[in-house]
Design a protein around this motif. Sequence first.
Motif, PDB file in Angstrom:
ATOM      1  N   UNK A   1       5.493  14.566  -1.418  1.00 34.16           N
ATOM      2  CA  UNK A   1       4.444  14.361  -2.411  1.00 34.16           C
ATOM      3  C   UNK A   1       4.592  12.961  -2.978  1.00 34.16           C
ATOM      4  N   UNK A   2       3.512  12.433  -3.563  1.00 35.44           N
ATOM      5  CA  UNK A   2       3.538  11.068  -4.093  1.00 35.44           C
ATOM      6  C   UNK A   2       2.515  10.930  -5.215  1.00 35.44           C
ATOM      7  N   UNK A   3       2.869  10.122  -6.206  1.00 40.12           N
ATOM      8  CA  UNK A   3       1.993   9.795  -7.328  1.00 40.12           C
ATOM      9  C   UNK A   3       2.122   8.309  -7.635  1.00 40.12           C
TER      10      UNK A   3
ATOM     11  N   UNK B   1       0.864  13.068   9.117  1.00 36.43           N
ATOM     12  CA  UNK B   1       0.888  11.693   8.630  1.00 36.43           C
ATOM     13  C   UNK B   1      -0.514  11.282   8.181  1.00 36.43           C
ATOM     14  N   UNK B   2      -0.573  10.538   7.075  1.00 38.93           N
ATOM     15  CA  UNK B   2      -1.849  10.050   6.564  1.00 38.93           C
ATOM     16  C   UNK B   2      -2.278  10.688   5.266  1.00 38.93           C
ATOM     17  N   UNK B   3      -1.705  11.863   4.938  1.00 37.13           N
ATOM     18  CA  UNK B   3      -2.052  12.547   3.693  1.00 37.13           C
ATOM     19  C   UNK B   3      -0.806  13.181   3.079  1.00 37.13           C
TER      20      UNK B   3
ATOM     21  N   UNK C   1       0.874  -1.175   0.000  1.00 28.29           N
ATOM     22  CA  UNK C   1       0.000   0.000   0.000  1.00 28.29           C
ATOM     23  C   UNK C   1       0.908   1.220   0.000  1.00 28.29           C
ATOM     24  N   UNK C   2       0.331   2.401  -0.157  1.00 29.36           N
ATOM     25  CA  UNK C   2       1.129   3.620  -0.326  1.00 29.36           C
ATOM     26  C   UNK C   2       2.064   3.850   0.859  1.00 29.36           C
ATOM     27  N   UNK C   3       1.567   3.617   2.067  1.00 22.84           N
ATOM     28  CA  UNK C   3       2.382   3.850   3.254  1.00 22.84           C
ATOM     29  C   UNK C   3       3.655   3.029   3.261  1.00 22.84           C
ATOM     30  N   UNK C   4       3.593   1.795   2.759  1.00 24.87           N
ATOM     31  CA  UNK C   4       4.803   0.981   2.687  1.00 24.87           C
ATOM     32  C   UNK C   4       5.793   1.550   1.679  1.00 24.87           C
ATOM     33  N   UNK C   5       5.296   2.002   0.534  1.00 23.43           N
ATOM     34  CA  UNK C   5       6.180   2.598  -0.465  1.00 23.43           C
ATOM     35  C   UNK C   5       6.862   3.847   0.086  1.00 23.43           C
ATOM     36  N   UNK C   6       6.127   4.678   0.818  1.00 21.06           N
ATOM     37  CA  UNK C   6       6.712   5.871   1.427  1.00 21.06           C
ATOM     38  C   UNK C   6       7.799   5.499   2.426  1.00 21.06           C
TER      39      UNK C   6
ATOM     40  N   UNK D   1      -6.360  20.334  -3.780  1.00 23.39           N
ATOM     41  CA  UNK D   1      -5.836  19.793  -5.033  1.00 23.39           C
ATOM     42  C   UNK D   1      -5.684  18.286  -4.966  1.00 23.39           C
ATOM     43  N   UNK D   2      -5.122  17.688  -6.009  1.00 27.21           N
ATOM     44  CA  UNK D   2      -4.912  16.232  -6.008  1.00 27.21           C
ATOM     45  C   UNK D   2      -4.062  15.808  -4.807  1.00 27.21           C
ATOM     46  N   UNK D   3      -4.456  14.736  -4.173  1.00 27.34           N
ATOM     47  CA  UNK D   3      -3.743  14.287  -2.983  1.00 27.34           C
ATOM     48  C   UNK D   3      -3.952  12.792  -2.782  1.00 27.34           C
ATOM     49  N   UNK D   4      -3.219  12.245  -1.833  1.00 29.76           N
ATOM     50  CA  UNK D   4      -3.232  10.808  -1.564  1.00 29.76           C
ATOM     51  C   UNK D   4      -3.440  10.579  -0.070  1.00 29.76           C
ATOM     52  N   UNK D   5      -4.277   9.585   0.249  1.00 32.01           N
ATOM     53  CA  UNK D   5      -4.468   9.141   1.631  1.00 32.01           C
ATOM     54  C   UNK D   5      -3.689   7.842   1.836  1.00 32.01           C
ATOM     55  N   UNK D   6      -3.101   7.684   3.018  1.00 33.90           N
ATOM     56  CA  UNK D   6      -2.356   6.447   3.271  1.00 33.90           C
ATOM     57  C   UNK D   6      -2.369   6.112   4.759  1.00 33.90           C
ATOM     58  N   UNK D   7      -2.016   4.887   5.055  1.00 36.22           N
ATOM     59  CA  UNK D   7      -1.789   4.466   6.434  1.00 36.22           C
ATOM     60  C   UNK D   7      -0.306   4.158   6.599  1.00 36.22           C
TER      61      UNK D   7
END
Length: 273
Positions: A46-48, A83-85, A27-32, A237-243
């Motif tokens: 930032x992340x895409x 954290x989280x966004x 999931x995104x949080x692991x990639x971060x 604007x465009x954004x990402x949610x993550x755990x």
Amino acid sequence: MTTRTWHRVALALPTGASQLVLASGEHVGQALAEAAHAYPGSRAIAVDPATADEIPLGESVGKGHIVQLGDAPALAASFDWPLGVLPAITGNSAARAEPGWIEHAGESLHVIEAQVDREHIVDLFLGMLERVPAADNLEVRLLDHFDHAAQTDVWLTSRTNAKKILRFLDDHDDELIHNGHVELSIYLRAQEATLRLTEHKTVVWLAEDRAMQRDVERWLRELGVPKLDELVTIEAGPHVHYRLAKIGNRKKLGDELYRQRLRRVDTLTTAPG
């Protein structure tokens, strides 16, 4: 078989420079976390999702594999998002984000919204909770984008008090406060008001009237949050949610809420499209 997805991650480095990398995770949080681990002292700004032609191929590519893409594009790194966004790299419109609060005009309810950075979000939300005259229930919403569930699960405590809610949130800060797939609402029945931590990590006061307006504004001053003429949030604007990487999936969090004696009181299905 576990699926890992690739993401473009913009990092602010301790030197003041920036770096754009490819990193993968379940999931995104692991990639971060993978990206930040490769550059000690860095933080994601930032992340895409990675494009198809960017994703590396080969059997050796997997957990812990980072691909350098060069300098990150010009992004505002001055505001450290809670954290989280995170804002998206493409179409980033959060350059003017800053800590502060505003009163929303023209609402049927009295609404005050505040935003602070990563270091202060827990102090703000729990600091407001410590100052309310009473609290009766905590609602936890697991939102439809949590594991792409296409539904929002609403969990509620039985009648309780502010001290117990504070202790519960303090014990589950990573799962709840720092989870971008969760929205928290604390209900004050006598005041007909709600203290909310939104999915965008802003703290919102909603009330039927202005009876506590001066109190709320005083609490924000005490917590060091300035009043602004305009509040630019990540929702702009465009954004990402993550755990966080160490936090379990939706089912595990639901199981934990059940063990903590919250009741699932509603399930809201998201309409397609």
